[in-house]
Scaffold this active site. Sequence first.
Site, PDB file in Angstrom:
ATOM      1  N   GLU A   1     -32.075  30.916  66.976  1.00 62.13           N
ATOM      2  CA  GLU A   1     -32.093  32.007  66.166  1.00 62.13           C
ATOM      3  C   GLU A   1     -31.390  33.166  67.006  1.00 62.13           C
ATOM      4  OE1 GLU A   1     -35.321  34.064  64.307  1.00 62.13           O
ATOM      5  OE2 GLU A   1     -35.201  33.102  63.145  1.00 62.13           O
TER       6      GLU A   1
ATOM      7  N   GLU B   1     -36.799  26.555  58.343  1.00 57.84           N
ATOM      8  CA  GLU B   1     -38.106  27.516  58.658  1.00 57.84           C
ATOM      9  C   GLU B   1     -38.179  27.858  57.339  1.00 57.84           C
ATOM     10  OE1 GLU B   1     -39.315  30.221  61.702  1.00 57.84           O
ATOM     11  OE2 GLU B   1     -38.226  28.996  63.427  1.00 57.84           O
TER      12      GLU B   1
HETATM   13  C1  GAL Z   1     -38.805  32.457  63.442  1.00 56.39           C
HETATM   14  C2  GAL Z   1     -38.409  32.124  64.440  1.00 56.39           C
HETATM   15  C3  GAL Z   1     -40.560  31.920  64.790  1.00 56.39           C
HETATM   16  C4  GAL Z   1     -41.229  32.344  64.289  1.00 56.39           C
HETATM   17  C5  GAL Z   1     -41.422  32.995  62.801  1.00 56.39           C
HETATM   18  C6  GAL Z   1     -41.923  34.240  62.454  1.00 56.39           C
HETATM   19  O1  GAL Z   1     -37.932  34.062  62.771  1.00 56.39           O
HETATM   20  O2  GAL Z   1     -37.721  31.565  64.142  1.00 56.39           O
HETATM   21  O3  GAL Z   1     -40.140  31.702  65.701  1.00 56.39           O
HETATM   22  O4  GAL Z   1     -41.504  33.967  64.791  1.00 56.39           O
HETATM   23  O5  GAL Z   1     -40.185  34.199  62.979  1.00 56.39           O
HETATM   24  O6  GAL Z   1     -43.127  33.475  62.650  1.00 56.39           O
END
Ligand code: GAL
Length: 730
Positions: free
Chosen positions: A184, A253
């Site tokens: 990110e 994600e």
């Molecule tokens: C995303 C990040 C993950 C984790 C998630 C929240 O932005 O890439 O590593 O932090 O948020 O759980």
Amino acid sequence: MESDTVFKWVLFFLIANHLGCQLISCSVTYDSKSIVINGERRILISGSIHYPRSTPEMWEDLVMKAKDGGLDVIDTYVFWNVHEPSPGNFNFEGKYDLVRFLKTVQKAGMYVHLRIGPYVCAEWNFGGFPVWLKYVPGISFRTDNEPFKRAMKGFTEKIVTLMKSEKMFESQGGPIILSQVENEYGSVEKAYGGAGHNYMTWASNMAVELDTGVPWVMCKQDDAPDPIINTCNGFYCDEFSPNKPYKPTIWTEAWSGWFTEFGGPVYERPVQDLAFGVARFIQKGGSFFNYYMYHGGTNFGRSSGGPFITTSYDYDAPIDEYGLIRQPKYGHLKELHKVIKQCEPILLSAEPVITSLGSLQQAHVFSPKSGPCAAFLANYDPNNAAKVMFNNKQYTLPSWSISILPDCDNVVFNTADVGVQLTQVEMSPSDSNMFSWEIFTEDLTVSDESSTFTATGLLEQINVTRDTTDYLWYTTSVDIGSSESFLSGGDLPKLLVQSMGHALHVYINGEYSGSSFGTRKHRKLTYKEKINLHAGSNKIALLSVAMGLPNIGGHYETWETGVLGPVALYGLDQGKRDLSWVNWTYQVGLKGEAMNVFSSNADTYIKWTEGSLITQKQQPLTWYKTNFNEPDGDEPLALDMNSMGKGEAWINGQSIGRYWLTYANGDCQGCHYAGTYHPLTCQLGCGQPTQRWYHVPRSWLKPTDNLLVLFEELGGDPTKVSLVKRSMVQ
Ligand code: GAL
């Protein structure tokens, strides 16, 4: 066939099998539709399981449950700080045995997405960076900075070389089909100016040059240069398209729930909405999605970031913190995965054609040149079900849902229609829930000069501790004249302490005087209370407590921790007396830590007192120890810490994590699946301790004589601590 021809074929297959990809070309590439494995387009369903958040003994079961849940891929970050605790010293043992974890996935016939980072965020201490990295001269994290780039390249190469030597890449016949560099970075790149862009470009070239034979991705990185695939993270990703038409649409994600922080509620994400999000992504042409998390697990030891991220990283994931299946989440998603797989060949050989079925209703239809079509009928209305006509047939679509018709006719799955039964968690007493405690109090009076040093003024905590411990004592003396008016009945003076976080306990002349706590978002804290001083010399001792180093935020490596002042006394006859620049004596860590009281080979001269002999209960800064036998059965175990305050717990010398019985502040107004999801829409446990139960891995126990040690900062009642068994009941 002639027998020698048969023999030759058998020999060929044996050799081919043995040499694997050396003979038959193995490759992972991509096109606009999907990742292409050995020439075949694939819809891939993935789930995050972070190896250090469970134990090696749990891995196989977790992976098999993921496979059974319909997953093709396991995604994990690589956690630099656990692998390189000091420069050049590597650790890949136990729960840090990355290769063993990946081989477990391979054995299950699944693929791996290896997110090397090495910045990982992940609510992990310091975002995965080793703390020593901060002290490399001239370093600046995640930007066009030579010392940082050198270190990042070194670690990335180390991991890629390890993977190659173990034949872990699919191009070598291994399970890794994708790798991620950075994490990110797009969200901070602009703030880092031109140096940010240079760094991002450098990182992608560095990765590509490592020549892994499988594609690299960068998540949330719209400007990721070719051949790197930019991917999406979020609660929904159906509005996302990659930056080039020849790249596949990947969701790295898909947040299955959310993390918790001490003092906050527990967040849930209804499975109807998660399934809706996934179906929206697939109907739009997405071909790879990953649940973050599929199994969240536990932040053992001091691995949680934040600060103030809880020890539990359960995440409301389909497999819970303890490795148990969470229903209906797991089962409903499994049904969704089945129907997606049923449609896979159709989805991969046609572009979706979108037609309107109403003001908030649409059809996405995949019609390959030959064969049947597949349709997704969506109702985006969060309040009302809709009756729609599709192919001259009427369908009723529940609110905020998608129906999937693998043959363009029959509804096989609707995201809001959950057929799987809910399970409830049960925490029941085990046969070994009666502990008899021994007690050892942190001694505040004796100061051992070999473990302390004195400096003028207030020092930044992590500079001093290097994060080897959460605790740093700041101690000074204050002389009070016998003529001070508060000594003859006037108002007591007040002590002001300002700290950059994360928690503070104040002791005056060896007596506990009070505490103050920051939060994840507001790390800074102020203590301003009346204190008891006497004429002559008074000892002010401040115990500053770190609660996990930040894992996100621009240049968080520069953020400070600890008592940086001002520290001052108010209400003396002279008015204010500033203590910020007097001499302060520092002690890194607790005496109990130095004596290893939590381990079975602790210093033998520690004087433990039998708990029953102690009259004064609930003492702050106290160590408790007990021995116990492993409870029978194979249910996962947890410590019920409801009667305790705040501290850390160890089983047979290994830390199960920080505990804190702080109460959840939130708005638990009920939760409905329909409508755009945000964690605040589904809060649970308001007014209850954010985390009451702490996972005790079975594999850390011996049949008899296990050592449990607690360090209590505030003053809890250990007689009510118990070991409970966790199970799921319908
Ligand atoms: C995303 C990040 C993950 C984790 C998630 C929240 O932005 O890439 O590593 O932090 O948020 O759980």
